[in-house]
Design a protein around this motif. Structure first.
Motif, PDB file in Angstrom:
ATOM      1  N   THR A   1      13.260  -4.013  -2.241  1.00  0.00           N
ATOM      2  CA  THR A   1      13.565  -5.175  -2.657  1.00  0.00           C
ATOM      3  C   THR A   1      12.162  -5.947  -1.980  1.00  0.00           C
ATOM      4  OG1 THR A   1      14.939  -5.657  -0.685  1.00  0.00           O
ATOM      5  CG2 THR A   1      16.135  -4.992  -2.152  1.00  0.00           C
ATOM      6  N   ILE A   2      12.114  -7.057  -2.286  1.00  0.00           N
ATOM      7  CA  ILE A   2      11.048  -7.985  -1.769  1.00  0.00           C
ATOM      8  C   ILE A   2      11.169  -8.062  -0.353  1.00  0.00           C
ATOM      9  CG2 ILE A   2       9.855 -10.357  -1.851  1.00  0.00           C
ATOM     10  CD1 ILE A   2      10.705 -10.450  -4.755  1.00  0.00           C
ATOM     11  N   GLU A   3      12.330  -8.380  -0.075  1.00  0.00           N
ATOM     12  CA  GLU A   3      12.379  -8.534   1.540  1.00  0.00           C
ATOM     13  C   GLU A   3      12.530  -7.245   2.234  1.00  0.00           C
ATOM     14  OE1 GLU A   3      13.659 -11.684  -0.866  1.00  0.00           O
ATOM     15  OE2 GLU A   3      15.053  -9.840  -0.855  1.00  0.00           O
ATOM     16  N   ASN A   4      12.875  -6.365   1.790  1.00  0.00           N
ATOM     17  CA  ASN A   4      12.789  -4.918   2.515  1.00  0.00           C
ATOM     18  C   ASN A   4      11.353  -4.713   2.685  1.00  0.00           C
ATOM     19  OD1 ASN A   4      15.593  -4.540   3.227  1.00  0.00           O
ATOM     20  ND2 ASN A   4      15.869  -3.308   1.553  1.00  0.00           N
ATOM     21  N   LYS A   5      10.624  -4.820   1.721  1.00  0.00           N
ATOM     22  CA  LYS A   5       9.111  -4.579   1.593  1.00  0.00           C
ATOM     23  C   LYS A   5       8.546  -5.404   2.711  1.00  0.00           C
ATOM     24  CE  LYS A   5       5.185  -4.152  -1.591  1.00  0.00           C
ATOM     25  NZ  LYS A   5       4.272  -4.431  -1.033  1.00  0.00           N
ATOM     26  N   LYS A   6       8.919  -6.644   2.571  1.00  0.00           N
ATOM     27  CA  LYS A   6       8.148  -7.507   3.757  1.00  0.00           C
ATOM     28  C   LYS A   6       8.375  -7.094   5.148  1.00  0.00           C
ATOM     29  CE  LYS A   6       7.480 -11.778   0.717  1.00  0.00           C
ATOM     30  NZ  LYS A   6       7.687 -13.089   0.663  1.00  0.00           N
ATOM     31  N   VAL A   7       9.567  -6.907   5.337  1.00  0.00           N
ATOM     32  CA  VAL A   7      10.208  -6.557   6.542  1.00  0.00           C
ATOM     33  C   VAL A   7       9.481  -5.243   7.317  1.00  0.00           C
ATOM     34  CG1 VAL A   7      11.951  -5.621   7.922  1.00  0.00           C
ATOM     35  CG2 VAL A   7      12.300  -7.754   6.588  1.00  0.00           C
ATOM     36  N   CYS A   8       9.593  -4.211   6.337  1.00  0.00           N
ATOM     37  CA  CYS A   8       8.811  -2.869   6.686  1.00  0.00           C
ATOM     38  C   CYS A   8       7.284  -2.855   6.887  1.00  0.00           C
ATOM     39  CB  CYS A   8       9.077  -1.818   5.612  1.00  0.00           C
ATOM     40  SG  CYS A   8      10.908  -1.300   5.573  1.00  0.00           S
ATOM     41  N   GLU A   9       6.848  -3.794   6.129  1.00  0.00           N
ATOM     42  CA  GLU A   9       5.088  -4.042   6.309  1.00  0.00           C
ATOM     43  C   GLU A   9       5.103  -4.794   7.484  1.00  0.00           C
ATOM     44  OE1 GLU A   9       4.047  -5.733   2.542  1.00  0.00           O
ATOM     45  OE2 GLU A   9       3.815  -3.827   1.546  1.00  0.00           O
ATOM     46  N   ALA A  10       5.830  -5.650   7.803  1.00  0.00           N
ATOM     47  CA  ALA A  10       5.783  -6.371   9.044  1.00  0.00           C
ATOM     48  C   ALA A  10       5.717  -5.445  10.412  1.00  0.00           C
ATOM     49  CB  ALA A  10       6.622  -7.635   9.377  1.00  0.00           C
ATOM     50  N   ILE A  11       6.979  -4.673  10.476  1.00  0.00           N
ATOM     51  CA  ILE A  11       6.943  -3.786  11.299  1.00  0.00           C
ATOM     52  C   ILE A  11       5.899  -2.674  11.337  1.00  0.00           C
ATOM     53  CG2 ILE A  11       8.390  -1.689  11.993  1.00  0.00           C
ATOM     54  CD1 ILE A  11      10.961  -3.253  10.940  1.00  0.00           C
ATOM     55  N   SER A  12       5.462  -2.266  10.067  1.00  0.00           N
ATOM     56  CA  SER A  12       4.173  -1.114  10.280  1.00  0.00           C
ATOM     57  C   SER A  12       3.203  -2.034  10.899  1.00  0.00           C
ATOM     58  CB  SER A  12       3.966  -1.121   8.619  1.00  0.00           C
ATOM     59  OG  SER A  12       2.865  -0.186   8.578  1.00  0.00           O
ATOM     60  N   LYS A  13       2.804  -3.256  10.687  1.00  0.00           N
ATOM     61  CA  LYS A  13       1.681  -4.045  10.985  1.00  0.00           C
ATOM     62  C   LYS A  13       1.688  -4.050  12.589  1.00  0.00           C
ATOM     63  CE  LYS A  13      -1.133  -8.114  10.500  1.00  0.00           C
ATOM     64  NZ  LYS A  13      -1.389  -8.402  11.864  1.00  0.00           N
ATOM     65  N   ASN A  14       2.774  -4.236  13.189  1.00  0.00           N
ATOM     66  CA  ASN A  14       3.055  -4.710  14.559  1.00  0.00           C
ATOM     67  C   ASN A  14       2.617  -3.128  15.184  1.00  0.00           C
ATOM     68  OD1 ASN A  14       3.525  -7.322  14.841  1.00  0.00           O
ATOM     69  ND2 ASN A  14       5.729  -7.012  14.579  1.00  0.00           N
ATOM     70  N   LEU A  15       3.232  -1.957  14.776  1.00  0.00           N
ATOM     71  CA  LEU A  15       2.937  -0.759  15.256  1.00  0.00           C
ATOM     72  C   LEU A  15       1.685  -0.179  15.132  1.00  0.00           C
ATOM     73  CD1 LEU A  15       6.055   1.078  14.091  1.00  0.00           C
ATOM     74  CD2 LEU A  15       5.844   0.078  16.230  1.00  0.00           C
ATOM     75  N   ARG A  16       0.823  -0.593  14.086  1.00  0.00           N
ATOM     76  CA  ARG A  16      -0.567  -0.274  13.912  1.00  0.00           C
ATOM     77  C   ARG A  16      -1.446  -0.958  14.770  1.00  0.00           C
ATOM     78  NH1 ARG A  16      -1.042  -1.895   8.969  1.00  0.00           N
ATOM     79  NH2 ARG A  16      -1.891  -3.749   9.330  1.00  0.00           N
ATOM     80  N   ASP A  17      -1.124  -2.467  15.164  1.00  0.00           N
ATOM     81  CA  ASP A  17      -1.818  -3.253  15.953  1.00  0.00           C
ATOM     82  C   ASP A  17      -1.831  -3.268  17.293  1.00  0.00           C
ATOM     83  OD1 ASP A  17      -3.009  -4.332  13.500  1.00  0.00           O
ATOM     84  OD2 ASP A  17      -1.708  -6.248  13.775  1.00  0.00           O
ATOM     85  N   ASN A  18      -0.484  -2.727  17.803  1.00  0.00           N
ATOM     86  CA  ASN A  18      -0.214  -2.664  19.123  1.00  0.00           C
ATOM     87  C   ASN A  18      -0.173  -1.433  19.558  1.00  0.00           C
ATOM     88  OD1 ASN A  18       0.270  -5.738  19.655  1.00  0.00           O
ATOM     89  ND2 ASN A  18       2.014  -5.439  18.154  1.00  0.00           N
ATOM     90  N   LEU A  19       0.054  -0.339  18.904  1.00  0.00           N
ATOM     91  CA  LEU A  19       0.295   1.009  19.405  1.00  0.00           C
ATOM     92  C   LEU A  19      -0.619   1.955  18.549  1.00  0.00           C
ATOM     93  CD1 LEU A  19       4.116   0.788  20.007  1.00  0.00           C
ATOM     94  CD2 LEU A  19       2.516   0.358  21.521  1.00  0.00           C
ATOM     95  N   GLN A  20      -1.267   1.474  17.663  1.00  0.00           N
ATOM     96  CA  GLN A  20      -1.996   2.357  16.915  1.00  0.00           C
ATOM     97  C   GLN A  20      -1.210   3.428  16.238  1.00  0.00           C
ATOM     98  OE1 GLN A  20      -4.978   3.598  19.974  1.00  0.00           O
ATOM     99  NE2 GLN A  20      -6.537   2.733  18.125  1.00  0.00           N
ATOM    100  N   ILE A  21       0.039   3.117  15.949  1.00  0.00           N
ATOM    101  CA  ILE A  21       1.003   3.984  15.206  1.00  0.00           C
ATOM    102  C   ILE A  21       0.647   3.851  13.669  1.00  0.00           C
ATOM    103  CG2 ILE A  21       3.344   4.695  14.719  1.00  0.00           C
ATOM    104  CD1 ILE A  21       3.940   3.909  17.730  1.00  0.00           C
ATOM    105  N   LYS A  22       0.523   4.875  13.014  1.00  0.00           N
ATOM    106  CA  LYS A  22       0.255   4.583  11.348  1.00  0.00           C
ATOM    107  C   LYS A  22       1.613   4.789  10.594  1.00  0.00           C
ATOM    108  CE  LYS A  22      -3.236   7.425  11.818  1.00  0.00           C
ATOM    109  NZ  LYS A  22      -4.218   8.213  11.523  1.00  0.00           N
ATOM    110  N   ILE A  23       1.928   3.675   9.879  1.00  0.00           N
ATOM    111  CA  ILE A  23       3.052   4.025   9.103  1.00  0.00           C
ATOM    112  C   ILE A  23       2.891   3.778   7.605  1.00  0.00           C
ATOM    113  CG2 ILE A  23       5.326   2.898   8.777  1.00  0.00           C
ATOM    114  CD1 ILE A  23       5.358   3.987  11.289  1.00  0.00           C
ATOM    115  N   GLU A  24       3.416   4.510   6.873  1.00  0.00           N
ATOM    116  CA  GLU A  24       3.285   4.469   5.248  1.00  0.00           C
ATOM    117  C   GLU A  24       4.795   4.141   4.831  1.00  0.00           C
ATOM    118  OE1 GLU A  24       2.240   7.115   1.691  1.00  0.00           O
ATOM    119  OE2 GLU A  24       2.961   8.147   3.190  1.00  0.00           O
ATOM    120  N   CYS A  25       4.655   2.814   4.074  1.00  0.00           N
ATOM    121  CA  CYS A  25       5.758   2.307   3.867  1.00  0.00           C
ATOM    122  C   CYS A  25       6.196   2.648   2.495  1.00  0.00           C
ATOM    123  CB  CYS A  25       5.984   0.783   4.057  1.00  0.00           C
ATOM    124  SG  CYS A  25       5.899   0.354   5.666  1.00  0.00           S
ATOM    125  N   ILE A  26       7.417   2.993   1.950  1.00  0.00           N
ATOM    126  CA  ILE A  26       7.609   3.534   0.501  1.00  0.00           C
ATOM    127  C   ILE A  26       8.697   2.963   0.149  1.00  0.00           C
ATOM    128  CG2 ILE A  26       7.663   5.446  -1.035  1.00  0.00           C
ATOM    129  CD1 ILE A  26       5.782   6.882   0.825  1.00  0.00           C
TER     130      ILE A  26
END
Length: 533
Positions: free
Chosen positions: A384-409
């Motif tokens: 869903t649009i909302e789930n996509k945005k939420v997961c991408e926001a979480i992914s960005k936080n993890l990448r920017d702050n902890l250098q954890i790479k997340i692939e959202c599908i």
């Protein structure tokens, strides 16, 4: 001017035209829409409702059938087909007094024996029922379900025509909370129920409405059940249910006056509709969360890694910016409005914060063997649009702050369930809720034998703690054990709560008295059109 309670016409010609001639204020004839259309969305496959959970589809059970007890808007237990009940001194035996005027929709009496038959059917091992374990508090129910005993050995019996006795293995101060769930509404489990779209005329109903007509799966007309015990309090003679699937399409129908009531408009429109007074919010205990695939080897099995993710989530941003304030940050595993079984609400403590905590996250990461050069973790979600945005926001936080790479599908519903079954993921965004109003319902999902626990989490201490809570007679100690269970979940972190969703209800300004249960079901018995100009 006096409020007029009108009959709600369902004729297809009226539905298409959108209005009828009606005399109002003297002899002046004006065009007034005098039927209510409630959009329920996708129709249920059958009216057993025992194989999966869909709150909107359970609206059918709430309005077509009734159980021994039910709940009001605040979650209080109130009489249903049982006008009263008594509890034995040892709190293990309930005696329900079936109303003298309780009748099936064909006018025949509802008896205690009808409930005996009902429970024997939903506990039968040959019926697919994911909720059956809820009734294992009843003496003999588990053995009967597993084919070890006959139903005569189950402690559910008709004392006489109007008295039903249910005896439990041990005191259960939330047993009525379980029975108040829509799935325990009295109905006959036969082919009519499973082939309801074809055989709706043959179904025997026990609630305030019956199905009168179905037109090509596009609308369903309900008419008042004239044999319902509380018929005089049902305000509308007829209701139309539309079957528009998708929030955008439902909003378009609402804006063009083809729908009067619908639930959960597009998030992008919700805030504006609320500000204009065309919608309002009701809190529920539906929670969205991240769950970890603990069956899979890798860094995800490190509890400190999971805790680093937990404190890296900006719940304020998600709730306010992405979800337009239609949700609130979830800081506990058990929502804050859940009953404690003692006429109050369960309270423990907050485990999470609304804002991102970068320093804590870095401290947790230091305790792990995380390698920033590892392959990206796979985060899956229902598309869903909302789930996509939420997961991408979480992914960005993890990448920017902890250098954890997340692939959202994102996946459609069938694909998403397949991915969960195959275990081809590291993290999944899911929606969860208790199946009844008590903390145990939320915690039991994580026991080793729970059918909901498909993520590989195991902790025998949690299982034992919850089992002790069931057996404990002291109600205060039961709550303490449940708090301990929630503490165990926090220490192990198999799941991270994100936010609790509100139900956003859109209705026309002349629609009055919509009732909404604490769980979020729409009750139509009191709804009517106010014709006051």
């Amino acid at each position: 001017m006096k409020k007029f309670i009108v009959s709600i016409l369902i004729l297809s010609s009226v539905f298409l035209n959108g209005c009828v001639e009606k005399s109002v204020q003297g002899n002046k004839n004006i065009n007034i829409k005098d039927y209510i259309v409630y959009n329920v969305g996708e129709l249920p496959k059958d009216l057993s409702m025992l194989t999966d959970y869909n709150i909107r589809q359970q609206d059918f059970l709430v309005n077509l059938f009734e159980g021994l007890v039910k709940t009001d808007e605040k979650g209080n237990i109130i009489p249903g087909l049982s006008g009263s009940w008594t509890l034995s001194k040892d709190e293990t035996c309930y005696t329900f007094n079936i109303r003298e005027d309780a009748k099936w929709s064909d006018g025949s009496d509802i008896t205690a024996e009808d409930f005996v038959t009902f429970f024997s059917q939903i506990l039968n091992k040959d019926l697919n029922n994911k909720f059956a374990e809820q009734l294992y508090y009843i003496f003999g129910a588990s053995e009967y379900r597993h084919g070890k005993k006959g139903f005569n050995d189950v402690a559910i019996r008709a004392i006489d025509k109007k008295k039903l006795e249910i005896r439990l293995n041990y005191p259960c101060n939330y047993f009525l909370n379980i029975l108040a769930e829509p799935i325990y509404s009295l109905r006959k489990f036969n082919n009519n129920l499973f082939e309801w779209k074809k055989n709706y005329k043959e179904i025997l109903y026990t609630g305030c409405f019956i199905i009168d007509d179905i037109s090509n799966n596009s609308y369903i007309s309900l008419v008042k059940n004239n044999n319902y015990w509380n018929e005089d309090e049902v305000k509308s003679n007829k209701i139309m249910l539309s079957c528009i699937d998708g929030s955008e399409a439902a909003l378009a129908a609402y804006q063009s006056d083809k729908v009067d009531i619908f639930v959960d408009p597009p998030i992008s429109e919700a805030k504006n509709l609320i500000s204009l007074g065309k919608a309002n919010q009701v809190s529920t205990y539906t929670t969205d969360a991240l769950v970890f695939n603990l069956k899979k080897e890798g860094i995800i099995k490190d509890v400190n890694f999971r805790k680093a993710i937990a404190v890296s989530i900006d719940r304020i941003y998600i709730s306010k910016e992405i979800l337009s304030e239609t949700a609130k940050p979830a800081l506990t595993y058990i929502p804050t409005n859940i009953s404690n079984g003692l006429n109050g609400q369960f309270v423990n403590k907050s485990y999470f914060t609304s804002a991102l905590e970068k320093d804590k996250a870095l401290d947790f990461i230091k305790k792990t063997k995380f390698d920033k050069n590892n392959e990206p973790l796979k985060l899956i979600y229902l598309d869903t649009i909302e789930n996509k945005k939420v997961c991408e926001a979480i992914s960005k936080n993890l990448r920017d702050n902890l250098q954890i790479k997340i692939e959202c599908i994102g996946y459609n519903a069938e694909e998403f369930n397949d991915e969960l079954s195959k275990g081809d993921y590291d993290i999944a965004k899911v929606e969860y809720e208790g199946s009844y109003d008590y903390p145990l319902s939320f915690l039991e999902r994580w026991t080793i034998n729970s059918k909901d626990n498909i993520y590989g989490y195991k902790n025998i201490d949690l299982d034992n703690t919850l089992e002790k809570s069931k057996m404990e007679k002291d109600k205060g100690k039961k709550i303490e054990l449940l708090r301990s269970g929630e503490n165990i979940l926090f220490e192990d972190m198999p799941m991270i709560p994100l936010y609790c969703s509100n139900i956003v209800i859109c209705k026309k300004s002349n629609i009055e008295d919509i009732s909404i249960t604490k769980k979020g079901n729409i009750k139509l018995d009191k709804v009517y059109i106010n014709l006051q100009p």
